[in-house]
Each structure stands twice: as structure tokens, then as C-alpha cells.
Design a protein around this motif. Structure first.
Motif, PDB file in Angstrom:
ATOM      1  N   GLY B 186      45.402  26.171  34.487  1.00 23.40           N
ATOM      2  CA  GLY B 186      44.607  25.843  35.659  1.00 23.40           C
ATOM      3  C   GLY B 186      44.660  26.998  36.641  1.00 23.40           C
ATOM      4  N   LEU B 187      43.766  26.967  37.604  1.00 23.15           N
ATOM      5  CA  LEU B 187      43.725  28.037  38.589  1.00 23.15           C
ATOM      6  C   LEU B 187      43.752  27.442  39.990  1.00 23.15           C
ATOM      7  CD1 LEU B 187      43.173  31.057  39.362  1.00 23.15           C
ATOM      8  CD2 LEU B 187      40.761  30.485  39.279  1.00 23.15           C
ATOM      9  N   ILE B 188      44.633  27.989  40.817  1.00 22.21           N
ATOM     10  CA  ILE B 188      44.672  27.582  42.208  1.00 22.21           C
ATOM     11  C   ILE B 188      44.135  28.748  43.028  1.00 22.21           C
ATOM     12  CG2 ILE B 188      46.189  27.043  44.148  1.00 22.21           C
ATOM     13  CD1 ILE B 188      48.008  25.590  42.210  1.00 22.21           C
ATOM     14  N   GLY B 206      53.034  26.171  37.909  1.00 20.20           N
ATOM     15  CA  GLY B 206      52.844  26.967  36.695  1.00 20.20           C
ATOM     16  C   GLY B 206      51.401  27.403  36.492  1.00 20.20           C
ATOM     17  N   ALA B 207      50.520  27.014  37.400  1.00 18.43           N
ATOM     18  CA  ALA B 207      49.128  27.448  37.293  1.00 18.43           C
ATOM     19  C   ALA B 207      49.008  28.880  37.813  1.00 18.43           C
ATOM     20  CB  ALA B 207      48.232  26.525  38.117  1.00 18.43           C
ATOM     21  N   THR B 208      47.907  29.527  37.455  1.00 18.57           N
ATOM     22  CA  THR B 208      47.662  30.870  37.977  1.00 18.57           C
ATOM     23  C   THR B 208      47.207  30.727  39.434  1.00 18.57           C
ATOM     24  OG1 THR B 208      46.888  31.408  35.791  1.00 18.57           O
ATOM     25  CG2 THR B 208      46.450  33.016  37.509  1.00 18.57           C
ATOM     26  N   VAL B 209      47.680  31.626  40.274  1.00 19.78           N
ATOM     27  CA  VAL B 209      47.310  31.534  41.676  1.00 19.78           C
ATOM     28  C   VAL B 209      46.536  32.784  42.077  1.00 19.78           C
ATOM     29  CG1 VAL B 209      48.154  31.227  44.020  1.00 19.78           C
ATOM     30  CG2 VAL B 209      49.415  30.227  42.130  1.00 19.78           C
ATOM     31  N   ARG B 210      45.379  32.585  42.670  1.00 14.66           N
ATOM     32  CA  ARG B 210      44.621  33.693  43.249  1.00 14.66           C
ATOM     33  C   ARG B 210      44.442  33.391  44.735  1.00 14.66           C
ATOM     34  NH1 ARG B 210      45.927  35.805  39.535  1.00 14.66           N
ATOM     35  NH2 ARG B 210      44.839  36.542  37.688  1.00 14.66           N
TER      36      ARG B 210
END
Lengths: 483, 487
Positions: B186-188, B206-210
């Protein structure tokens, strides 16, 4: 034809010999005649320059056009925010219509409550209510600010001093929530690269703290000292750099997930041998274990200075809310600016801090609360041993009495369903309120599930006998087919 | 965006450089002394690494007295600040029994519910007597009382969502719920100035963070387009889901979120919106329902609404509001619901009562008056500060207004001088803001009277002249001449 060819060859040879014999090629550099090297090297150099000057092949770069991105965005279908709701997700817990004391009211019926970790029976205690009321009147409910920005109220400082005095540590630090204590304190001291050796049965608050710290985490078998020793041995031997890293052992005093008690004396021996620091969570032992209720250190006869970081939730024995961490002055001071749950959160409501001070006062004045609790645990233990299909998995001294299935059905889900049936029927038919150990999908603990009974000093002997009697009967009828 | 004047930036860098150099020098001598009397634990790495607490030892400790000032009363419009002294150059501070009555410009007491209230306090005490201060159990076990049920209904109704879930601490609400909603794959996409609890929750998931530029919808759109078209890093699989996290009012900037634009973009790109209303719920909007009401956003377009009760409601805890299914799922698996002690019953009652007052269900118009008052107070105070030439951040209607200080030496100077004149302000420095952008933060409350505000303005103006933080030329106006007359 042949002669002209010979002529050309001869001319070339002549030219080559002339070049090789040229004074420049006969030069001697550092005592080495260079012969025809220069000529060959210049040629090679020219070839290299020629090759370099050529454009190398590059696949043409074609970034996505706006239109293509539009299409991709159009095409993309996200998953739904949550998975589909199944039946088990629709569980609604019983609703209490009174305080969560040893006898509570659910659906208009009085039940014996084994679901609250009200170990000392301080829920509804006269003195506690008095101190909370006067604090409520004086300070209002919330503190309206984090500790750094006028959220520090004098009762917070008093509470910290009181806890430190009670435990015999230099200082302590109060958090506004039990769950956040562990997951803020651990990342304050452990960073990437540090080594943490941890029991596999620790609760989620600790697991989350470990994850957030990004340290190297090594699990050992639940409450198994042999496994701990091997793990420590392996780490110190394998890793030469280990000496330069911060190393911790993280254990719970009384494990919320199993009711086991950690053998602290042995852990301290191992810690000193391998030079690890110990982080101990006393959430379920503070106010319970030891002669005066000082927790596992007192229970195992370990001086409190030997444990580097002690944390505990105040929502159990002290019957208020929040948590604290205690240790050397360095440990507590460091957290005041480095612990995220402390710095970035509003402080504990002052009435709860004042309640905690009073709870410790009450505990100190009435050491018989602990003897009473001990007696109650023993009574319940005796009553619960020998139940068909269920076995006691907790330590006989632990205030959490943990019953698990003797024979698992093979899946956690159906195990839990069986236990859930037992607790449902206990509540409905016998008015005994017990709970199963439910687990979040985020929880990595793999210990078997079970029924948890939180014993309180305020339980009457008749309550305990009734509980064990009815549990026996319900277990018999529910597990009849299972065994 | 904050633009630092060139000269100020230079002098700020110089100040920090000097502090750093002296700190290193002192560390050097400390090392020699330590080596002399080496009695530390052998074989253990130091528990606080040198650089980790360098900032605390050499910078923060010098001005420690400006932070964490203890108070000995409710954090109302005026409160009692306990005086402290130090015998060891501010390393440790000791409390005295002396107090000084100060005007409170620091607490998040937006609606004035922090002090004892004629409607809320008796009810809270009644609940305390009935339910005790704690349930000693988690919500899913034996910690759900009738009060908790009532609270959740009340909150859902107040924020305008079908259902809500309440936890005992605002910080935990964010950090325990994000991992449930999203995980690997997932992406945050998070605003660059989001609160630490969101940062921790995002990390824990554990999600990718941008990150997108603070409050800039156009940059959010750019990031979204880029991420959706590229997919997950390395594998280039499409993202499972995208959650965009924004705050209603940014607590360190005082800015309102550009919610309508952000919601429109998220709708276009099918991303979920997570709105943290910690500072805005109860404080803004016509009936106190937060930024959605203020900016005219339909709450149905915001998937997850989060907020806390520590600020406007003068209690503790946090909530998550969303669709019935989302809340049901969260109640099934959220660790804060499963493992943490439930909200303290008197605190729950305080929230219920405060909401009733805000909505006028107590039979008076006190709630509406409070809301009108905080809006008036904030806008008056902000415009006055701006007229005086301070560099004030934030938007109109927001009760949070930071005043830029920049230089590290101005932090204690401003804070101490104001305290001397019985005005308690909050100064914010490095861990909470970027190093260069130190500021003082003022939180206005509905319980401040006009006289309080005039007095505060007078003191701040005087101190501002003394410390030299009026970075803009003052604007002569009628209002200001009034203030001068008062002096």
C-alpha cells in the motif's frame, strides 16, 4: 602485377623500418629502449579516440506521455479500504452498566467480573474516588497540552516522585496511556543496528516498539532460559561488533499472553554474563508480586538498580490509567525529549495522576491486599485444576489465570470459537464474566489462545468457588464432543 | 512557505554554529574528565549515544526552563505557573512553592472546557462515582460500559459519519489504526508537516510512504500521478491502495488544510482520504464540526475522520469515524481496541457533555457563544499581531498562531520576558520544527476576554520590540493607537 605488389610491400616495409628506426622510436626512456612501441601506441590511441567519438547505442528514452498517465490512472483500481466483513468481525462485547468492579451489572443482571485487571480491587475504592473528585474539581478533566507546553501539572511531578519512591528508583516518567509507554520507550533507546533479544510471547505494545526501533530483533522461546542463553551466546560469539552496539533483553514480568512469570534472577545472571541491558514490562506485576507489591524485582529478590528500564501500565493494579517508565536519572531524562509518545501527546488527565498517587498510598497502607490476592489466586487455582479438556497454563502465582485447551483443534480460529462458546455460556447461564484472549491480526504472538481470568483481591471466596464450579460444568458440556 | 530574511538566516546559522562549537568543546573536556574517572559500566555501549543526546545536553538544557513549566491549577484563561530554580546551570530544575498567576496563551483549551464547567464537571464527577476512574480492561473484553456506547454514538453524530470508535489516547489512535488499514503493497501519501503520531503510524504499517509539499494540492496530484503510473518500487506492480493523510489545522503552522482541493484530487485518483482533526474538531466551523464544516466539504467524501478530545473538549482520548463497516473492522482487529485500557469513564462523560454544550443540547446557547467567541478572538488577535509587524503564520479563523522567532537566542528571551510580565507563551524549537524555524505559538481560547487579549497584545508588543522579532514594518492603524493609549 606481382612486381607492383612486391613494390608496395617493400615500400611499406621500408616505411615501417624507417619509422621504427626513427630517432624518436630509438629513444631510451629510463634505460629501456622503447623500440616501435610509440608507433603502435599512437595507433591504438587514435583508434580509441575514434571509437570514443562515436555515439554509443542508447535505446530511445520515451517517458510516459500525459495521455498514457491519464489512462493508467483511469485503469488503476484500488482494493477496498477493508476486507469484506465476516461474521466473526461482528462480535459485540458485553456492555457494563456499572463500574467494572468484582461484581458488575450486565443486561441488568449482576455478574462476577473476571475480565478487569483490577488486581487489588481498587475500583470503587473510597479514597481513590475522593482524590479523583477533588482533582477533578481543581484541575478539570483534561490537561489540554503536552508535557512540554504547560501540560505538566504539579500532580504529574508528584506522581512521578511517588512511583520512584515506592520502587526505590531515582526517577520515573509518566505517560498518558499504558499501551504507548512501551512503544515509545523502546524506540527512544534502540536505533537501527542495535540488538534486541526478546521473548516470543510479548504483547503487541512491545512488538510495535521493537518494529518502530528498527533494531535487529532476535526472538527466543517463550520463557525458556536455555533458549535465551543459546541466543545470547550465539549473538556475542557471531558478532564481533556486538560489543560496540547497544544490546537489550526485553521481557514481560507476567506475560499477558500466557500468565507465565519471567525468572528474573536467571535473566539477570545471563544479562551480566553477556553484558546485555534488561527492559522489563511490569504491567501485570506492579502492585501484585512481591511482599510489598513492588513487582518482579522484589518477587525474585533482584535489586531494582540491576534492571535498566522498567515500564508498567497504571490501568491494572492501580485502577487508574496511563503508564510509567522508571530507571536511572539518565534513562528518564533522555525520554523527556526523545520519547515520541511523551513529547507529542497530551499529558495524563491530572485526576488520574492523583488517583495513581492515592492507589500507591492505599497499597502501602494495606499490604494485606496482596496476601488476599495471593489467597484468591490459590483458591481459584485449586478449583480450576483438573477440568476436563482445559489445562492451566499460567504460573500459580500469577494474577492472570490462563486456561488453554488441552488438545487444540488445529486452527486458532476454531480453538477460539470453542473457548468463546464456553465464555458465552458462562455469562448467560451462570453470570460469570470471563474473556478469551482475542488477538489482533497485527499481533505476531503465536502462543496458544485461551481463557483469561483476572483475579482480584476483592473477589469473595464464594465468587471463586462459583466460578470454578460453573467453568467445570460448562467446559464439560462444551468440550464433550471435542475430546 | 516561510521565507527567512537573508540576514536572519545567516545570523541563525551563526548562532547554531557557535552553540555547536561550544558544545563540542565542552564535550571534549567532559570526555577527558570521564576518562580520568572511568567508572562507567564496562562492556556496555552507552545507553544514550553521544550525538543522540548532544542536542539535549548542550542546547536544550540551556533553555530548559522555557519548556515543561509546571502549573498548579486548571489550564484555563489564567493559570498558576510554578516557579522553578536551578543550582546547576539549568541541568536540573527544582520546584519552589511560589506561583505566579499568568495569562495562558499556551494550552489547547480552544473552547474553554479545560476548567471546571457548570454543565460538564458535575456530570463527570457523577460518572466518576458511578463507574470509577478506570475499567482496568480493554474495550473488547470488559471495558465497554454504557457510557462508551453513548460516547461513540454521540461522536459519530457530531462529526457526521455513520459510526465511530473511541480510544483512550489521541497519539495511539493514529499510530495503532494506520497499520490496520494499510500494509505492505500500500502507499501512504502524507503531508510533509504531519504530526509525529501519523509518521509513526505510517512507519509501523509497513506501507511505502511518500510525502507531498505541505498543503500543496498541485504537488499532491503530481505525486499521485507519478506513483499510480509507476506502481510499487522495483516490482512495478500496481499499488493495492493509496491513503492520503492530511490534518485539519496544522498545529505548528496554524494553517487550515486545503481540503476541498485535496478531496477533489483524491476522488479523481481513487485515493482514500484520512483527515486528522486533532486541532480543528470543536474549534472551527459554525457548529464546531471542524474543517469539513468550515470549508464546505461533505463528510461522505472523507473516508476516515480522526480527531482527539484533548483540545477543544478538555478531556483525553481520540476517535476514528467512518462507515459502519470500517468501524466494525477496526473494532475487530485494532490493537488499541483489543489491548489498551478503555477511555476513563469520567473523561468519556466530559466529552459527551462538552458535545452537548456545543450543540446546544444542554438547553443554553453557551456552545454557540463559545464558538463565536473563539472565532472573534482568534481573528482579532491575529490581525493585531500582523499590524504590529510580527511574522504570523496561519490562516484566518484558526485559533493557532505561530510568531516566527528564528534565532535560537530569541527563544528563551521571548519566553522568559513574557513570563516575567505574567503572560505564558509556548516557544517551539528543533524537535518539533525545522532547526531554523523556531517560533512562539499562541493558542487562543474562547475563555479569553477582550481585556485579556489586549493585555497579551500589549506585553507581546513590548517584548517583541525588546527581542527584535518584528520582522515587518508596523502598520499604523486605529486599533494600534488604541493599544498604545492603553499602555
Amino acid at each position: 602485377m606481382a612486381s607492383s605488389f612486391l613494390n608496395i610491400v617493400n615500400a611499406t616495409l621500408d616505411w615501417v623500418t624507417a619509422t621504427l628506426d626513427a630517432p624518436s622510436s630509438r629513444a631510451i626512456v629510463f634505460g629501456v629502449p622503447i623500440g616501435g612501441h610509440l608507433f603502435v601506441e599512437v595507433l591504438l590511441f587514435l583508434v580509441i579516440v575514434f571509437l570514443l567519438s562515436q555515439k554509443s547505442y542508447k535505446p530511445p528514452k520515451r517517458p510516459l506521455t500525459e495521455k498514457e498517465i491519464d489512462e493508467l490512472c483511469e485503469e488503476w483500481v484500488p482494493e477496498s479500504l477493508i476486507p469484506p466483513i465476516t461474521e466473526e468481525m461482528q462480535y459485540e462485547p458485553p456492555v457494563l452498566e456499572s463500574a467494572a468492579g468484582p461484581h458488575a451489572i450486565i443486561n441488568g443482571k449482576e455478574v462476577v467480573n473476571f475480565a478487569a485487571a483490577n488486581y487489588l480491587g481498587l475500583i470503587g475504592h473510597e479514597k481513590l474516588l475522593e482524590s479523583c473528585t477533588s482533582a477533578l474539581e481543581k484541575y478539570g478533566v483534561g490537561s489540554c497540552g503536552p508535557r512540554g507546553f504547560y501540560g505538566t501539572i504539579d500532580v504529574h511531578l508528584d506522581c512521578e516522585a511517588r512511583i520512584a519512591k515506592f520502587l526505590g528508583t531515582p526517577d520515573s516518567i509518566v505517560y498518558s496511556y499504558g499501551l504507548s509507554t512501551m512503544f515509545s520507550a523502546i524506540p527512544a533507546f534502540c536505533k537501527k543496528g542495535d540488538i534486541i533479544v526478546v521473548d516470543e510471547g510479548v504483547h503487541w505494545g512491545i512488538q510495535n516498539g521493537l518494529y518502530l526501533s528498527r533494531s535487529t530483533i532476535v526472538y527466543f522461546k517463550h520463557n525458556d532460559m536455555e533458549s535465551l542463553r543459546n541466543t545470547l551466546e550465539k549473538i556475542t560469539l557471531k558478532n564481533q561488533r556486538a560489543k560496540k552496539l547497544r544490546r537489550y533483553i526485553v521481557v514481560e514480568a507476567v506475560y499477558q499472553n500466557s500468565g507465565q512469570i519471567a525468572p528474573l534472577d536467571e535473566i539477570v545472571k545471563l544479562k551480566e554474563k553477556y553484558r546485555f541491558r534488561v527492559v522489563l514490562d511490569e504491567s501485570n506485576s506492579f502492585g501484585v508480586l512481591g511482599k510489598a507489591g513492588r513487582g518482579l524485582t522484589e518477587f525474585c529478590g533482584v535489586p531494582v538498580e540491576k534492571i535498566d528500564i522498567i515500564t508498567a501500565a497504571m490501568g491494572h493494579a492501580l485502577a487508574t490509567e496511563g503508564g510509567f517508565c522508571t530507571g536511572s536519572a539518565r534513562v528518564t531524562d533522555h525520554q523527556r525529549l526523545s520519547s515520541s509518545g511523551y513529547v507529542f501527546s497530551a499529558s495524563l488527565p491530572p485526576y488520574l495522576a492523583s488517583g495513581a498517587i492515592t492507589a500507591i498510598d492505599v497499597l502501602e497502607e494495606n499490604p494485606d491486599l496482596i496476601t488476599k490476592l495471593k489467597k484468591n489466586i490459590a483458591v481459584l487455582w485449586k478449583g480450576l485444576s483438573g477440568i476436563l479438556g482445559l489445562s492451566l497454563a499460567s504460573n500459580p502465582e500469577s494474577p492472570i489465570v490462563f486456561l488453554r485447551l488441552e488438545k487444540s483443534t488445529g486452527s486458532v480460529k476454531s480453538d477460539l470459537q470453542l473457548l468463546e462458546d464456553i465464555s458465552d455460556r458462562l455469562l448467560k447461564e451462570y453470570s460469570i464474566f470471563v474473556v478469551t484472549s482475542k488477538r489482533s491480526t497485527l499481533d505476531k504472538c503465536r502462543l496458544p489462545v485461551g481463557i483469561r481470568l483476572f483475579v482480584s483481591a476483592a473477589h469473595l471466596e464464594s465468587d471463586l468457588l462459583k466460578a470454578s464450579e460453573s467453568l467445570k460444568r460448562v467446559a464439560d458440556s462444551v468440550l464433550k464432543d471435542h475430546i | 512557505m516561510i521565507t527567512i530574511p537573508y540576514l536572519t538566516a545567516l545570523s541563525t546559522y551563526f548562532s547554531y554554529g557557535l552553540l555547536f562549537a561550544f558544545g563540542q568543546l565542552r564535550d571534549f573536556f567532559r570526555k577527558i574528565i570521564d576518562w580520568w574517572q572511568s567508572g562507567d559500566l564496562q562492556g556496555y555501549a552507552p545507553i544514550c549515544l553521544g550525538l543522540e543526546d548532544f542536542y539535549i545536553r548542550r542546547l536544550y538544557n540551556r533553555i530548559q526552563d522555557c519548556f515543561g513549566r509546571p502549573i498548579s491549577s486548571a489550564p484555563d484563561a489564567w493559570f498558576d505557573v510554578v516557579e522553578r530554580y536551578s543550582n546547576d546551570n539549568n541541568k536540573t530544575l527544582k520546584r519552589t512553592s511560589k506561583i505566579s498567576r499568568c495569562l495562558n496563551l499556551g494550552s489547547y483549551n480552544y473552547l474553554g472546557f479545560a476548567a471546571s464547567d457548570e454543565y460538564c464537571t458535575p456530570r463527570a464527577i457523577e460518572s466518576l462515582k458511578k463507574f470509577s476512574p478506570s475499567t482496568c480492561s480493554s474495550r473488547v473484553d470488559g471495558g465497554t460500559t454504557t457510557l462508551h456506547k453513548e460516547l461513540e454514538e454521540c461522536v459519530a453524530n457530531f462529526v457526521g459519519k455513520p459510526d465511530a470508535m473511541v480510544t483512550g489516547m489521541g497519539y495511539v489512535t493514529n499510530s495503532a489504526i494506520l497499520p490496520v488499514l494499510i500494509g505492505k503493497g500500500g502507499l501512504i501519501i502524507s503531508d510533509s508537516l504531519n504530526h509525529n503520531s501519523i509518521v509513526n503510524g505510517a512507519r509501523g504499517s509497513g506501507a511505502t510512504v511518500r510525502v507531498f509539499q505541505h498543503n500543496t494540492p498541485s504537488h499532491l496530484e503530481k505525486v499521485l500521478r507519478e506513483q499510480i503510473s509507476e506502481g510499487q518500487p522495483r516490482t512495478h506492480r500496481p499499488w493495492k491502495k493509496i491513503i492520503v493523510i492530511v490534518e485539519g489545522i496544522y498545529s505548528m503552522e496554524g494553517e487550515l488544510c486545503q481540503l476541498p482541493e485535496i478531496v477533489a484530487i483524491c476522488k479523481k485518483y481513487k485515493a482514500y482520504v484520512y483527515l486528522d482533526e486533532a486541532h480543528s474538531i470543536g474549534a472551527v466551523g459554525k457548529t464546531g464540526r471542524g474543517v469539513c464544516e468550515l470549508l464546505g466539504v461533505d463528510t461522505a467524501d472523507v473516508d476516515i475522520m480522526m480527531g482527539t478530545f484533548t483540545k477543544s473538549f478538555g478531556s483525553c482520548g481520540g476517535y476514528i469515524a467512518g462507515s459502519k463497516e470500517v468501524i466494525q473492522y477496526l473494532k475487530y482487529t485494532c490493537p488499541a481496541h483489543l489491548y489498551a485500557t478503555s477511555v476513563s469513564p469520567p473523561a468519556a462523560q466530559q466529552i459527551i457533555s462538552a458535545i452537548k454544550v456545543i450543540l446546544g443540547e444542554d438547553g443554553t446557547s453557551r456552545g454557540a457563544q463559545k464558538l463565536a467567541r473563539i472565532r472573534e478572538n482568534s481573528n482579532f488577535f491575529r490581525s493585531e499581531l500582523q499590524k504590529m509587524g510580527f511574522e504570523v503564520l496561519g490562516d484566518n479563523d484558526s485559533p493557532v498562531m505561530p510568531i516566527m522567532l528564528y534565532n535560537p537566542a530569541k527563544i528563551p528571551a521571548f519566553s522568559r520576558e513574557c513570563l516575567k510580565q505574567n503572560v505564558a507563551v509556548v516557544t517551539v524549537a528543533f524537535p518539533a520544527t525545522p532547526l531554523l524555524l523556531a517560533r512562539a505559538r499562541i493558542c487562543i481560547s474562547a475563555s479569553h476576554t477582550k481585556e485579556d487579549l489586549l493585555r497579551a497584545l500589549e506585553v507581546i508588543s513590548r517584548v517583541g520590540d525588546l527581542v527584535g522579532i518584528k520582522y515587518f514594518p508596523a502598520e499604523p492603524s486605529k486599533q494600534e493607537t488604541n493599544v498604545i493609549k492603553l499602555e
